[in-house]
Each structure stands twice: as C-alpha cells, then as structure tokens.
Design a protein around this motif. Structure first.
Motif, PDB file in Angstrom:
ATOM      1  N   GLU A   1     -75.939 -48.770   2.705  1.00 23.11           N
ATOM      2  CA  GLU A   1     -76.039 -50.219   2.884  1.00 23.11           C
ATOM      3  C   GLU A   1     -76.061 -50.953   1.550  1.00 23.11           C
ATOM      4  OE1 GLU A   1     -75.725 -51.220   5.872  1.00 23.11           O
ATOM      5  OE2 GLU A   1     -75.943 -49.229   6.780  1.00 23.11           O
ATOM      6  N   ARG A   2     -76.364 -50.253   0.458  1.00 27.12           N
ATOM      7  CA  ARG A   2     -76.514 -50.966  -0.818  1.00 27.12           C
ATOM      8  C   ARG A   2     -75.685 -50.303  -1.924  1.00 27.12           C
ATOM      9  NH1 ARG A   2     -80.299 -54.720  -0.885  1.00 27.12           N
ATOM     10  NH2 ARG A   2     -81.764 -54.764   0.862  1.00 27.12           N
ATOM     11  N   CYS A   3     -75.175 -51.144  -2.825  1.00 27.62           N
ATOM     12  CA  CYS A   3     -74.489 -50.615  -3.997  1.00 27.62           C
ATOM     13  C   CYS A   3     -75.546 -50.109  -4.966  1.00 27.62           C
ATOM     14  CB  CYS A   3     -73.653 -51.713  -4.664  1.00 27.62           C
ATOM     15  SG  CYS A   3     -73.075 -51.215  -6.308  1.00 27.62           S
ATOM     16  N   PRO A   4     -75.450 -48.843  -5.375  1.00 29.95           N
ATOM     17  CA  PRO A   4     -76.466 -48.309  -6.290  1.00 29.95           C
ATOM     18  C   PRO A   4     -76.423 -48.966  -7.668  1.00 29.95           C
ATOM     19  CG  PRO A   4     -74.739 -46.688  -5.882  1.00 29.95           C
ATOM     20  CD  PRO A   4     -74.455 -47.855  -4.987  1.00 29.95           C
ATOM     21  N   VAL A   5     -75.347 -49.668  -7.996  1.00 28.35           N
ATOM     22  CA  VAL A   5     -75.243 -50.295  -9.324  1.00 28.35           C
ATOM     23  C   VAL A   5     -75.877 -51.687  -9.340  1.00 28.35           C
ATOM     24  CG1 VAL A   5     -73.661 -51.061 -11.139  1.00 28.35           C
ATOM     25  CG2 VAL A   5     -73.137 -48.997  -9.803  1.00 28.35           C
TER      26      VAL A   5
ATOM     27  N   SER B   1     -75.619 -55.749  -0.880  1.00 27.86           N
ATOM     28  CA  SER B   1     -75.425 -55.144   0.433  1.00 27.86           C
ATOM     29  C   SER B   1     -73.950 -54.787   0.606  1.00 27.86           C
ATOM     30  CB  SER B   1     -75.832 -56.141   1.528  1.00 27.86           C
ATOM     31  OG  SER B   1     -77.074 -55.803   2.050  1.00 27.86           O
ATOM     32  N   VAL B   2     -73.680 -53.522   0.714  1.00 26.71           N
ATOM     33  CA  VAL B   2     -72.293 -53.063   0.865  1.00 26.71           C
ATOM     34  C   VAL B   2     -72.279 -51.950   1.903  1.00 26.71           C
ATOM     35  CG1 VAL B   2     -70.267 -52.129  -0.298  1.00 26.71           C
ATOM     36  CG2 VAL B   2     -71.893 -53.524  -1.591  1.00 26.71           C
ATOM     37  N   ARG B   3     -71.401 -52.046   2.835  1.00 24.38           N
ATOM     38  CA  ARG B   3     -71.283 -50.973   3.823  1.00 24.38           C
ATOM     39  C   ARG B   3     -70.659 -49.753   3.147  1.00 24.38           C
ATOM     40  NH1 ARG B   3     -71.466 -52.813   9.375  1.00 24.38           N
ATOM     41  NH2 ARG B   3     -70.496 -50.838   9.907  1.00 24.38           N
ATOM     42  N   LYS B   4     -71.003 -48.629   3.686  1.00 20.51           N
ATOM     43  CA  LYS B   4     -70.582 -47.374   3.072  1.00 20.51           C
ATOM     44  C   LYS B   4     -69.066 -47.326   2.888  1.00 20.51           C
ATOM     45  CE  LYS B   4     -71.048 -42.373   3.850  1.00 20.51           C
ATOM     46  NZ  LYS B   4     -71.293 -41.376   4.901  1.00 20.51           N
ATOM     47  N   GLU B   5     -68.353 -47.749   3.951  1.00 19.19           N
ATOM     48  CA  GLU B   5     -66.889 -47.632   3.895  1.00 19.19           C
ATOM     49  C   GLU B   5     -66.276 -48.664   2.941  1.00 19.19           C
ATOM     50  OE1 GLU B   5     -68.776 -48.106   6.545  1.00 19.19           O
ATOM     51  OE2 GLU B   5     -67.958 -49.548   7.977  1.00 19.19           O
ATOM     52  N   ASN B   6     -67.046 -49.679   2.563  1.00 21.44           N
ATOM     53  CA  ASN B   6     -66.534 -50.708   1.642  1.00 21.44           C
ATOM     54  C   ASN B   6     -66.969 -50.478   0.198  1.00 21.44           C
ATOM     55  OD1 ASN B   6     -65.356 -52.007   3.808  1.00 21.44           O
ATOM     56  ND2 ASN B   6     -67.186 -53.267   4.184  1.00 21.44           N
ATOM     57  N   LEU B   7     -67.749 -49.422  -0.007  1.00 28.95           N
ATOM     58  CA  LEU B   7     -68.342 -49.211  -1.333  1.00 28.95           C
ATOM     59  C   LEU B   7     -67.257 -49.048  -2.401  1.00 28.95           C
ATOM     60  CD1 LEU B   7     -71.152 -49.083  -2.522  1.00 28.95           C
ATOM     61  CD2 LEU B   7     -71.093 -46.588  -2.281  1.00 28.95           C
ATOM     62  N   ARG B   8     -66.213 -48.282  -2.045  1.00 27.66           N
ATOM     63  CA  ARG B   8     -65.165 -48.039  -3.037  1.00 27.66           C
ATOM     64  C   ARG B   8     -64.479 -49.346  -3.451  1.00 27.66           C
ATOM     65  NH1 ARG B   8     -61.781 -44.586  -5.603  1.00 27.66           N
ATOM     66  NH2 ARG B   8     -63.144 -42.851  -5.146  1.00 27.66           N
TER      67      ARG B   8
ATOM     68  N   HIS C   1     -65.694 -52.272  -3.236  1.00 26.36           N
ATOM     69  CA  HIS C   1     -66.696 -53.059  -3.971  1.00 26.36           C
ATOM     70  C   HIS C   1     -66.732 -52.612  -5.428  1.00 26.36           C
ATOM     71  CE1 HIS C   1     -70.600 -54.865  -5.039  1.00 26.36           C
ATOM     72  NE2 HIS C   1     -70.934 -53.654  -5.510  1.00 26.36           N
ATOM     73  N   TYR C   2     -66.720 -51.339  -5.624  1.00 28.97           N
ATOM     74  CA  TYR C   2     -66.721 -50.787  -6.983  1.00 28.97           C
ATOM     75  C   TYR C   2     -65.485 -51.251  -7.747  1.00 28.97           C
ATOM     76  CZ  TYR C   2     -70.693 -47.600  -7.434  1.00 28.97           C
ATOM     77  OH  TYR C   2     -71.936 -47.092  -7.610  1.00 28.97           O
ATOM     78  N   GLU C   3     -64.317 -51.109  -7.074  1.00 31.66           N
ATOM     79  CA  GLU C   3     -63.066 -51.454  -7.746  1.00 31.66           C
ATOM     80  C   GLU C   3     -63.046 -52.933  -8.160  1.00 31.66           C
ATOM     81  OE1 GLU C   3     -60.313 -48.022  -5.661  1.00 31.66           O
ATOM     82  OE2 GLU C   3     -60.286 -50.065  -4.862  1.00 31.66           O
ATOM     83  N   LYS C   4     -63.693 -53.764  -7.360  1.00 35.05           N
ATOM     84  CA  LYS C   4     -63.716 -55.197  -7.686  1.00 35.05           C
ATOM     85  C   LYS C   4     -64.801 -55.512  -8.711  1.00 35.05           C
ATOM     86  CE  LYS C   4     -62.282 -56.665  -3.154  1.00 35.05           C
ATOM     87  NZ  LYS C   4     -62.991 -56.947  -1.903  1.00 35.05           N
ATOM     88  N   VAL C   5     -66.024 -55.014  -8.462  1.00 37.02           N
ATOM     89  CA  VAL C   5     -67.185 -55.452  -9.237  1.00 37.02           C
ATOM     90  C   VAL C   5     -67.510 -54.499 -10.399  1.00 37.02           C
ATOM     91  CG1 VAL C   5     -69.590 -56.238  -9.062  1.00 37.02           C
ATOM     92  CG2 VAL C   5     -68.043 -56.429  -7.079  1.00 37.02           C
ATOM     93  N   HIS C   6     -67.381 -53.211 -10.139  1.00 42.20           N
ATOM     94  CA  HIS C   6     -67.766 -52.244 -11.204  1.00 42.20           C
ATOM     95  C   HIS C   6     -66.610 -51.294 -11.487  1.00 42.20           C
ATOM     96  CE1 HIS C   6     -71.695 -53.654  -9.846  1.00 42.20           C
ATOM     97  NE2 HIS C   6     -71.529 -53.081  -8.665  1.00 42.20           N
ATOM     98  N   PRO C   7     -65.468 -51.822 -11.974  1.00 43.48           N
ATOM     99  CA  PRO C   7     -64.282 -50.954 -12.148  1.00 43.48           C
ATOM    100  C   PRO C   7     -64.575 -49.734 -13.045  1.00 43.48           C
ATOM    101  CG  PRO C   7     -63.994 -53.081 -13.255  1.00 43.48           C
ATOM    102  CD  PRO C   7     -65.239 -53.196 -12.429  1.00 43.48           C
ATOM    103  N   ARG C   8     -65.457 -49.931 -14.007  1.00 50.49           N
ATOM    104  CA  ARG C   8     -65.749 -48.803 -14.924  1.00 50.49           C
ATOM    105  C   ARG C   8     -66.517 -47.687 -14.239  1.00 50.49           C
ATOM    106  NH1 ARG C   8     -67.808 -51.634 -20.508  1.00 50.49           N
ATOM    107  NH2 ARG C   8     -65.840 -52.579 -21.137  1.00 50.49           N
TER     108      ARG C   8
END
Ligand SMILES: [Zn+2]
Ligand SMILES: [Zn+2]
Length: 207
Positions: free
Chosen positions: A13-17, A21-28, A30-37
């Motif tokens: 439910e949450r982005c560890p970074v 609130s991010v659903r598991k299937e949207n985490l990737r 989310h990462y690509e948008k917000v935490h590309p590194r």
C-alpha cells in the motif's frame, strides 16, 4: 511471523521511498515517475539478495562441513596414533639360580647398567634412559625388561650375554646349567632359550 504480518500487509500500500499510498501493482510506474533512480533497486534487490544470501549460506555450509570433516579426521588420526603408539614394555621376570655345589647364586645388581656387567651391546638400541633393555637394579634376581618397543622379544640368553655369562645359556659363573624351570615347568633342555615375560619365575640349577 506475527511481526511480519503488518509489514507484509502494509508494504503493497505504500512506497518504501516516499511513503506515498501506492498500490502494489502501481509501484513500478510510481517509481519510474517519482524515483527513477531507485527503479533498479525495486526489482533487483529481492532476487539479488535471495540469490547472494543463498550462495553465501551454501558456501558457509560447505566451509562448515569442510571444517567439521577436518576436525573429525584429526580426532580419528589422534586416537589412532594414541592406540598404536608404542609405549614399549616394562616387565619383571625373576631369575633365581642355585648351584648344586655352592648353594644360592647371586644375580648381581646393575647388570646392563655398570659397564663391568654390560658385556653385550647388540640390543642397546632398545634400551631406555641409557640402560640396557634388560638390567637389574638389585640382587633379588628381578630382571627389568625395560624397552622402547613392544615389537621385539627379549630372551634369557640375551640377558645372560649382557651379564657376561655364556650366551648359549650353558653355564653360570663357569658352572654348567643342569636344569631349567619356567613357572614351575621343568624344561626338556636346560640350555633352551625362551622369551622373557612379565612376572615369569625362572629357576636355574648349575653344577
Ligand atoms: Zn623395572
Ligand atoms: Zn630399570
């Protein structure tokens, strides 16, 4: 397990970074948008960690098995060496000699110790502490068979030779041996040689 449960249920439910609130299937995405590194750390760590910790565990286990094998081999080796280690012998047969003409014959002390009573040196290699492997410490007739090996037989005639008597056992102090008894058993030949044993009672009678 109980401690892991809330984390497991929260994790998707949450982005560890950023904690968003991010659903598991949207985490990737989310990462690509917000935490590309951090994308690389998203997918790879789990598999990498599992793989590397697995191989570390395997190599530790392999090393432990190796160390254990070496310990077992050393223990087996030491106990085998201890079991086969030759502590030599230290026996005490007793020789008493009687002359039919002059009575009791004294077996002198320090045979195989004093040079004057140490005539044969062919067995010196088996002796301990600079003594002949067969020697006397007193006049009791006790022969100390004290050798650095248990793989060599020592005989009465060898003792007589060290003492300086004829090495064929034929005479003591120049008088012919006429009878020989070992542990109460009269021997067929008075000049027969035999292997000395612990606590053996040897009786010789001379002319
Ligand atoms: Zn002794
Ligand atoms: Zn001794």
């Amino acid at each position: 397990m109980r401690n892991d449960l809330p984390i497991l249920s929260l994790e998707p439910e949450r982005c560890p970074v950023c904690g968003a609130s991010v659903r598991k299937e949207n985490l990737r995405s989310h990462y690509e948008k917000v935490h590309p590194r951090k994308v690389a750390s998203l997918a790879q760590p789990k598999t990498l960690t599992v793989a590397s910790s697995g191989s570390v565990f395997r190599s530790h286990r392999r090393r432990n098995i190796l160390v254990l094998s070496i310990v077992v081999l050393v223990v087996i080796g030491v106990s085998f060496a201890a079991a086969t280690y030759d502590r030599g012998i230290h026996w005490h047969p007793v020789l008493s000699i009687t002359s039919n003409t002059s009575g009791a014959v004294t077996v002198p002390m320090n045979i195989g110790i004093d040079q004057s009573l140490w005539k044969d040196h062919s067995l010196d290699q088996y002796g301990e502490g600079g003594l002949s492997p067969m020697h006397t410490h007193d006049t009791s007739g006790t022969i100390h068979v004290e050798a650095n090996t248990s793989h060599h037989d020592f005989t009465l005639h060898e003792f007589l030779a060290i003492w300086g008597q004829p090495s064929d056992g034929s005479a003591i102090n120049g008088k012919a041996v006429v009878s020989l008894t070992i542990d109460g058993q009269a021997q067929a030949s008075p000049t027969q040689d035999f292997v000395l044993k612990d606590k053996q009672q040897i009786r010789m009678v001379t002319a």
